[in-house]
Design a protein around this motif. Structure first.
Motif, PDB file in Angstrom:
ATOM      1  N   VAL A 131       0.857  -1.188   0.000  1.00  0.00           N
ATOM      2  CA  VAL A 131       0.000   0.000   0.000  1.00  0.00           C
ATOM      3  C   VAL A 131       0.894   1.240   0.000  1.00  0.00           C
ATOM      4  CG1 VAL A 131      -1.756   1.325   1.244  1.00  0.00           C
ATOM      5  CG2 VAL A 131      -1.872  -1.179   1.209  1.00  0.00           C
ATOM      6  N   GLN A 132       0.563   2.181  -0.864  1.00  0.00           N
ATOM      7  CA  GLN A 132       1.341   3.415  -0.981  1.00  0.00           C
ATOM      8  C   GLN A 132       0.565   4.583  -0.386  1.00  0.00           C
ATOM      9  OE1 GLN A 132       2.255   4.471  -5.036  1.00  0.00           O
ATOM     10  NE2 GLN A 132       3.018   6.505  -4.499  1.00  0.00           N
ATOM     11  N   LEU A 133       1.244   5.378   0.432  1.00  0.00           N
ATOM     12  CA  LEU A 133       0.657   6.601   0.984  1.00  0.00           C
ATOM     13  C   LEU A 133       1.211   7.789   0.219  1.00  0.00           C
ATOM     14  CD1 LEU A 133      -0.888   8.287   3.130  1.00  0.00           C
ATOM     15  CD2 LEU A 133       1.172   8.131   4.557  1.00  0.00           C
ATOM     16  N   GLU A 134       0.317   8.590  -0.335  1.00  0.00           N
ATOM     17  CA  GLU A 134       0.719   9.797  -1.052  1.00  0.00           C
ATOM     18  C   GLU A 134       0.190  11.017  -0.301  1.00  0.00           C
ATOM     19  OE1 GLU A 134      -0.220  12.017  -5.305  1.00  0.00           O
ATOM     20  OE2 GLU A 134      -0.238   9.827  -5.219  1.00  0.00           O
ATOM     21  N   ILE A 135       1.080  11.904   0.081  1.00  0.00           N
ATOM     22  CA  ILE A 135       0.708  13.145   0.765  1.00  0.00           C
ATOM     23  C   ILE A 135       0.468  14.209  -0.296  1.00  0.00           C
ATOM     24  CG2 ILE A 135       1.404  14.870   2.466  1.00  0.00           C
ATOM     25  CD1 ILE A 135       3.338  12.681   3.571  1.00  0.00           C
ATOM     26  N   ILE A 136      -0.754  14.700  -0.368  1.00  0.00           N
ATOM     27  CA  ILE A 136      -1.120  15.658  -1.414  1.00  0.00           C
ATOM     28  C   ILE A 136      -0.826  17.070  -0.921  1.00  0.00           C
ATOM     29  CG2 ILE A 136      -2.993  16.525  -2.861  1.00  0.00           C
ATOM     30  CD1 ILE A 136      -4.402  13.817  -2.433  1.00  0.00           C
ATOM     31  N   GLU A 137       0.097  17.730  -1.574  1.00  0.00           N
ATOM     32  CA  GLU A 137       0.501  19.072  -1.152  1.00  0.00           C
ATOM     33  C   GLU A 137       0.234  20.135  -2.210  1.00  0.00           C
ATOM     34  OE1 GLU A 137       4.039  18.116   1.986  1.00  0.00           O
ATOM     35  OE2 GLU A 137       4.603  18.112  -0.152  1.00  0.00           O
ATOM     36  N   ASP A 138      -0.338  19.710  -3.339  1.00  0.00           N
ATOM     37  CA  ASP A 138      -0.544  20.658  -4.439  1.00  0.00           C
ATOM     38  C   ASP A 138      -2.025  20.913  -4.718  1.00  0.00           C
ATOM     39  OD1 ASP A 138      -1.163  18.165  -5.420  1.00  0.00           O
ATOM     40  OD2 ASP A 138       0.004  18.340  -7.268  1.00  0.00           O
ATOM     41  N   ARG A 139      -2.886  20.628  -3.725  1.00  0.00           N
ATOM     42  CA  ARG A 139      -4.312  20.874  -3.905  1.00  0.00           C
ATOM     43  C   ARG A 139      -4.851  21.708  -2.747  1.00  0.00           C
ATOM     44  NH1 ARG A 139      -6.155  17.532  -8.070  1.00  0.00           N
ATOM     45  NH2 ARG A 139      -8.292  18.192  -7.708  1.00  0.00           N
ATOM     46  N   ALA A 140      -5.751  22.616  -3.060  1.00  0.00           N
ATOM     47  CA  ALA A 140      -6.476  23.398  -2.060  1.00  0.00           C
ATOM     48  C   ALA A 140      -7.827  22.734  -1.818  1.00  0.00           C
ATOM     49  CB  ALA A 140      -6.660  24.830  -2.543  1.00  0.00           C
ATOM     50  N   LEU A 141      -8.531  23.189  -0.790  1.00  0.00           N
ATOM     51  CA  LEU A 141      -9.835  22.617  -0.465  1.00  0.00           C
ATOM     52  C   LEU A 141     -10.801  23.752  -0.155  1.00  0.00           C
ATOM     53  CD1 LEU A 141     -11.139  19.778  -0.119  1.00  0.00           C
ATOM     54  CD2 LEU A 141     -10.644  19.971   2.324  1.00  0.00           C
ATOM     55  N   LEU A 142     -11.892  23.810  -0.920  1.00  0.00           N
ATOM     56  CA  LEU A 142     -12.929  24.822  -0.742  1.00  0.00           C
ATOM     57  C   LEU A 142     -14.229  24.133  -0.366  1.00  0.00           C
ATOM     58  CD1 LEU A 142     -12.282  27.005  -3.941  1.00  0.00           C
ATOM     59  CD2 LEU A 142     -11.446  27.451  -1.627  1.00  0.00           C
ATOM     60  N   ALA A 143     -15.031  24.802   0.460  1.00  0.00           N
ATOM     61  CA  ALA A 143     -16.342  24.269   0.833  1.00  0.00           C
ATOM     62  C   ALA A 143     -17.408  25.298   0.485  1.00  0.00           C
ATOM     63  CB  ALA A 143     -16.385  23.935   2.321  1.00  0.00           C
ATOM     64  N   LEU A 144     -18.309  24.929  -0.409  1.00  0.00           N
ATOM     65  CA  LEU A 144     -19.439  25.778  -0.787  1.00  0.00           C
ATOM     66  C   LEU A 144     -20.662  25.253  -0.057  1.00  0.00           C
ATOM     67  CD1 LEU A 144     -20.475  28.080  -2.670  1.00  0.00           C
ATOM     68  CD2 LEU A 144     -21.034  26.289  -4.333  1.00  0.00           C
ATOM     69  N   GLN A 145     -21.188  26.025   0.883  1.00  0.00           N
ATOM     70  CA  GLN A 145     -22.225  25.531   1.775  1.00  0.00           C
ATOM     71  C   GLN A 145     -23.462  26.429   1.770  1.00  0.00           C
ATOM     72  OE1 GLN A 145     -21.517  22.535   4.186  1.00  0.00           O
ATOM     73  NE2 GLN A 145     -20.445  22.383   2.226  1.00  0.00           N
ATOM     74  N   GLY A 146     -24.618  25.799   1.767  1.00  0.00           N
ATOM     75  CA  GLY A 146     -25.873  26.533   1.814  1.00  0.00           C
ATOM     76  C   GLY A 146     -26.916  25.880   0.938  1.00  0.00           C
ATOM     77  N   PRO A 147     -28.192  26.206   1.159  1.00  0.00           N
ATOM     78  CA  PRO A 147     -29.281  25.531   0.448  1.00  0.00           C
ATOM     79  C   PRO A 147     -29.284  25.740  -1.060  1.00  0.00           C
ATOM     80  CG  PRO A 147     -30.100  27.402   1.722  1.00  0.00           C
ATOM     81  CD  PRO A 147     -28.683  27.187   2.141  1.00  0.00           C
ATOM     82  N   LYS A 148     -28.606  26.754  -1.545  1.00  0.00           N
ATOM     83  CA  LYS A 148     -28.576  27.019  -2.983  1.00  0.00           C
ATOM     84  C   LYS A 148     -27.259  26.580  -3.624  1.00  0.00           C
ATOM     85  CE  LYS A 148     -32.611  29.122  -3.032  1.00  0.00           C
ATOM     86  NZ  LYS A 148     -33.777  28.569  -3.759  1.00  0.00           N
ATOM     87  N   ALA A 149     -26.460  25.795  -2.894  1.00  0.00           N
ATOM     88  CA  ALA A 149     -25.151  25.397  -3.407  1.00  0.00           C
ATOM     89  C   ALA A 149     -25.252  24.669  -4.743  1.00  0.00           C
ATOM     90  CB  ALA A 149     -24.437  24.519  -2.381  1.00  0.00           C
ATOM     91  N   VAL A 150     -26.241  23.808  -4.867  1.00  0.00           N
ATOM     92  CA  VAL A 150     -26.382  23.042  -6.105  1.00  0.00           C
ATOM     93  C   VAL A 150     -26.653  23.957  -7.288  1.00  0.00           C
ATOM     94  CG1 VAL A 150     -28.849  22.607  -5.696  1.00  0.00           C
ATOM     95  CG2 VAL A 150     -27.557  21.097  -7.213  1.00  0.00           C
ATOM     96  N   ASP A 151     -27.419  25.021  -7.089  1.00  0.00           N
ATOM     97  CA  ASP A 151     -27.740  25.928  -8.196  1.00  0.00           C
ATOM     98  C   ASP A 151     -26.500  26.643  -8.712  1.00  0.00           C
ATOM     99  OD1 ASP A 151     -30.451  25.275  -7.966  1.00  0.00           O
ATOM    100  OD2 ASP A 151     -30.799  26.840  -6.487  1.00  0.00           O
ATOM    101  N   VAL A 152     -25.607  26.992  -7.813  1.00  0.00           N
ATOM    102  CA  VAL A 152     -24.388  27.696  -8.211  1.00  0.00           C
ATOM    103  C   VAL A 152     -23.396  26.747  -8.872  1.00  0.00           C
ATOM    104  CG1 VAL A 152     -22.376  28.953  -7.350  1.00  0.00           C
ATOM    105  CG2 VAL A 152     -24.657  29.510  -6.494  1.00  0.00           C
ATOM    106  N   LEU A 153     -23.174  25.579  -8.255  1.00  0.00           N
ATOM    107  CA  LEU A 153     -22.133  24.691  -8.755  1.00  0.00           C
ATOM    108  C   LEU A 153     -22.531  23.983 -10.045  1.00  0.00           C
ATOM    109  CD1 LEU A 153     -19.278  24.147  -7.813  1.00  0.00           C
ATOM    110  CD2 LEU A 153     -20.085  22.018  -6.780  1.00  0.00           C
ATOM    111  N   LYS A 154     -23.833  23.704 -10.218  1.00  0.00           N
ATOM    112  CA  LYS A 154     -24.237  23.015 -11.446  1.00  0.00           C
ATOM    113  C   LYS A 154     -24.077  23.888 -12.681  1.00  0.00           C
ATOM    114  CE  LYS A 154     -29.245  23.956 -11.495  1.00  0.00           C
ATOM    115  NZ  LYS A 154     -30.595  23.340 -11.387  1.00  0.00           N
ATOM    116  N   ALA A 155     -23.958  25.187 -12.468  1.00  0.00           N
ATOM    117  CA  ALA A 155     -23.694  26.086 -13.595  1.00  0.00           C
ATOM    118  C   ALA A 155     -22.291  25.862 -14.154  1.00  0.00           C
ATOM    119  CB  ALA A 155     -23.857  27.540 -13.151  1.00  0.00           C
ATOM    120  N   LEU A 156     -21.403  25.304 -13.324  1.00  0.00           N
ATOM    121  CA  LEU A 156     -20.045  25.002 -13.774  1.00  0.00           C
ATOM    122  C   LEU A 156     -19.934  23.579 -14.300  1.00  0.00           C
ATOM    123  CD1 LEU A 156     -17.910  26.656 -10.945  1.00  0.00           C
ATOM    124  CD2 LEU A 156     -18.904  27.687 -13.005  1.00  0.00           C
TER     125      LEU A 156
END
Length: 256
Positions: A90-115
């Motif tokens: 088993v190989q462990l890879e430490i990911i250091e080149d990615r950011a993490l964003l959280a889009l939260q709220g009841p209308k999140a699907v409407d905004v993200l599905k546009a992308l």
């Protein structure tokens, strides 16, 4: 404000690669990882030999690897814990080149599905690799606010552009982590270092729902994780001296 955008890039992002990665992960958490379907995410926690919780985390099966997100304050110790127990296949890879964003709220699907319209078909704890703003992202329909929403792992080089694109929608605003903490508290979600620590067992923390049935005493893959004897005995006897509970206020604001 209808939607909040949180920068949670301080969290640790890891990959476990190999055919035995799923079975290996089960030796460290009291959770069913072997049968976790591809494209699904599951809440888990690392336990220690005393039955306490060393960290809580999210595990996603992306088919060819496990994608793991751990708490920032525990990231270094979690990596050492995985490395100390890692089998040769088993190989462990430490990911250091990615950011993490959280889009939260009841209308999140409407905004993200546009992308990308594919995100609209996702349900809670689904996970997909999708293209957003011309870059591959790891998207899960989850978050830590008690609201609907998505967490988006995006290459760090494209994080600013994606964040600005999401914020170009008038419904979206930046929100600080202090608000995320109050939101998670209101819906009863734990925060490591506050409600959970290495001396608190999952039973004491009211996290029985996080222990999979097939890892309990009568399950097909019972035990086998650190502290399992103590934790399973607590489940059986209910003999604990403390327990996390929730309080409901009787007024709009607490008073002395």
């Amino acid at each position: 404000m209808q939607l909040g955008l949180f920068d949670v890039s301080h969290m640790g992002q890891l990959r476990l690669i190999g055919a035995n990665a799923y079975a290996f992960m089960e030796t460290l958490v009291p959770v069913d990882i072997i049968d976790l379907p591809a494209g699904k995410q599951r809440y888990a926690f690392f336990t220690n030999e005393q039955g306490g919780i060393n960290d809580d985390l999210m595990v996603t099966n992306f088919g060819d690897h496990l994608f793991v997100v751990v708490n920032a304050t525990c990231k270094d110790q979690d990596i050492k814990h995985l490395q100390a127990n890692l089998p040769v296949d088993v190989q462990l890879e430490i990911i250091e080149d990615r950011a993490l964003l959280a889009l939260q709220g009841p209308k999140a699907v409407d905004v993200l599905k546009a992308l990308n319209p594919a995100v609209a078909d996702m349900v809670f704890m689904d996970a997909l690799k999708v293209t957003l703003a011309d870059v591959e992202c790891y998207v899960s329909r989850s978050g830590y606010t008690g609201e609907d929403g998505y967490e988006i792992s995006v290459p760090a080089s494209h994080a600013d552009a994606l964040a600005r694109l999401l914020l170009s929608n008038d419904a979206v605003e930046w929100v600080g982590l202090g608000a995320r903490d109050s939101l998670r508290l209101e819906c009863g979600l734990c925060l490591y270092g506050h409600d959970l620590d290495e001396t608190t067992t999952p039973v004491e923390a009211s996290l029985l729902w996080g222990i999979s049935k097939n890892r309990r005493s009568d399950g097909e893959r019972a035990g086998g994780f650190p502290g399992s004897d103590l934790i399973l005995e607590q489940i059986k006897t209910k003999d604990i001296s403390r327990k996390r509970i929730g309080l409901i206020g009787q007024s709009k604001a607490p008073s002395s």
